[in-house]
Design an enzyme around this catalytic site. Structure first.
Site, PDB file in Angstrom:
ATOM      1  N   ASN A   1       1.062  -1.020   0.067  1.00 34.17           N
ATOM      2  CA  ASN A   1       0.011  -0.098  -0.349  1.00 34.17           C
ATOM      3  C   ASN A   1       0.801   1.075   0.013  1.00 34.17           C
ATOM      4  OD1 ASN A   1      -1.203   2.543   1.601  1.00 34.17           O
ATOM      5  ND2 ASN A   1      -2.979   0.609   0.970  1.00 34.17           N
TER       6      ASN A   1
ATOM      7  N   SER B   1      -4.723   0.006  -3.071  1.00 35.07           N
ATOM      8  CA  SER B   1      -5.404   1.750  -2.514  1.00 35.07           C
ATOM      9  C   SER B   1      -6.600   0.995  -0.953  1.00 35.07           C
ATOM     10  CB  SER B   1      -5.656   2.008  -3.417  1.00 35.07           C
ATOM     11  OG  SER B   1      -5.831   3.094  -3.170  1.00 35.07           O
ATOM     12  N   GLU B   2      -6.508   1.524  -0.391  1.00 32.50           N
ATOM     13  CA  GLU B   2      -7.756   1.834   1.273  1.00 32.50           C
ATOM     14  C   GLU B   2      -9.133   1.642   0.341  1.00 32.50           C
ATOM     15  OE1 GLU B   2      -5.106   4.931   3.002  1.00 32.50           O
ATOM     16  OE2 GLU B   2      -4.774   3.042   1.332  1.00 32.50           O
ATOM     17  N   ASN B   3      -8.828   1.982  -1.285  1.00 29.06           N
ATOM     18  CA  ASN B   3     -10.220   2.113  -1.441  1.00 29.06           C
ATOM     19  C   ASN B   3     -10.842   1.425  -2.219  1.00 29.06           C
ATOM     20  OD1 ASN B   3      -9.055   3.379  -3.160  1.00 29.06           O
ATOM     21  ND2 ASN B   3      -9.457   4.340  -4.232  1.00 29.06           N
TER      22      ASN B   3
END
Length: 218
Positions: free
Chosen positions: A22, A45-47
């Site tokens: 990440n 990606s955290e989305n």
């Protein structure tokens, strides 16, 4: 060499094939541009994506496909998209091999402060807390000072992101390894002396008998 490029190139050397990585908003995203050609790394990606890539060239922007900062991205063949609940399950479940985050301060314990910007309105710490707590390896990418003030300090004056010692700090001046005994000066940048690093650092540093030099391609 630009300071941010130097930092990104050095951090790229910490990644290995097969890693799930990440990259935080800002300077950390540059790391993806400096991977060795034979290295296969999967960016998350955290989305909600695994298989994020840089855009091949301008003009291909699709604002339905962005990183966590809202910047348009590309996707490698076979990339997977999913909701943020699944994404944070990966992070909190300890499945991320590496996260690279920007930093405002790191203290002598190796604790990071990176979400509260002085004088600015922020909606919250976002995924930074989860990333520091959940990733197997946490690398901080940041400049050594801000407006002449050290960012590697005895104690953070800004709110901590998490009470977990980060694994590596990379600045334009040095590579520093936080340990249970304190912050170890592992490498200095080309043209930078140990004395230069000490003068720009508020925190106490452990100086080994031999301090290496950061090796990055021109």
């Amino acid at each position: 060499m630009d300071n941010k490029v130097l930092i990104a190139k050095r951090i790229a050397q910490e990644l290995k094939s097969g890693d799930l990585v990440n990259l935080g908003i800002g300077m950390p995203t540059l790391v993806a541009s400096y991977l060795p050609k034979d290295l296969e790394v999967f960016f998350q990606s955290e989305n909600g994506i695994i298989g994020m890539s840089m855009l091949p060239h301008p003009g291909l922007e699709d604002f339905d496909l962005t990183d966590a900062g809202g910047n348009p991205i590309g996707a490698v063949p076979g990339a997977a998209g999913f909701d943020s609940g699944f994404s944070f399950g990966l992070i909190r479940g300890g499945h991320l091999d590496v996260t690279v985050l920007g930093g405002l301060q790191v203290d002598e314990r190796g604790y990071l402060a990176n979400w509260m910007v002085p004088g600015k309105m922020v909606p919250g710490m976002g995924g930074a807390m989860d990333l520091v707590a959940g990733a197997k390896k946490v690398i901080v990418a940041m400049t050594h000072t801000a407006k002449g003030a050290p960012k590697i300090v005895k104690e953070c004056s800004l709110p901590l992101t998490a009470e977990r010692r980060v694994d590596l700090i990379v600045t334009e001046m040095a590579v520093i390894t936080p340990t249970a005994d304190g912050l170890v000066l592992s490498e200095v940048a080309p043209g930078t002396s140990v004395e230069d690093v000490l003068a720009a650092t508020e925190a106490s540093l452990i100086i080994p008998d031999a301090v290496g030099e950061m090796k990055v391609a021109a």
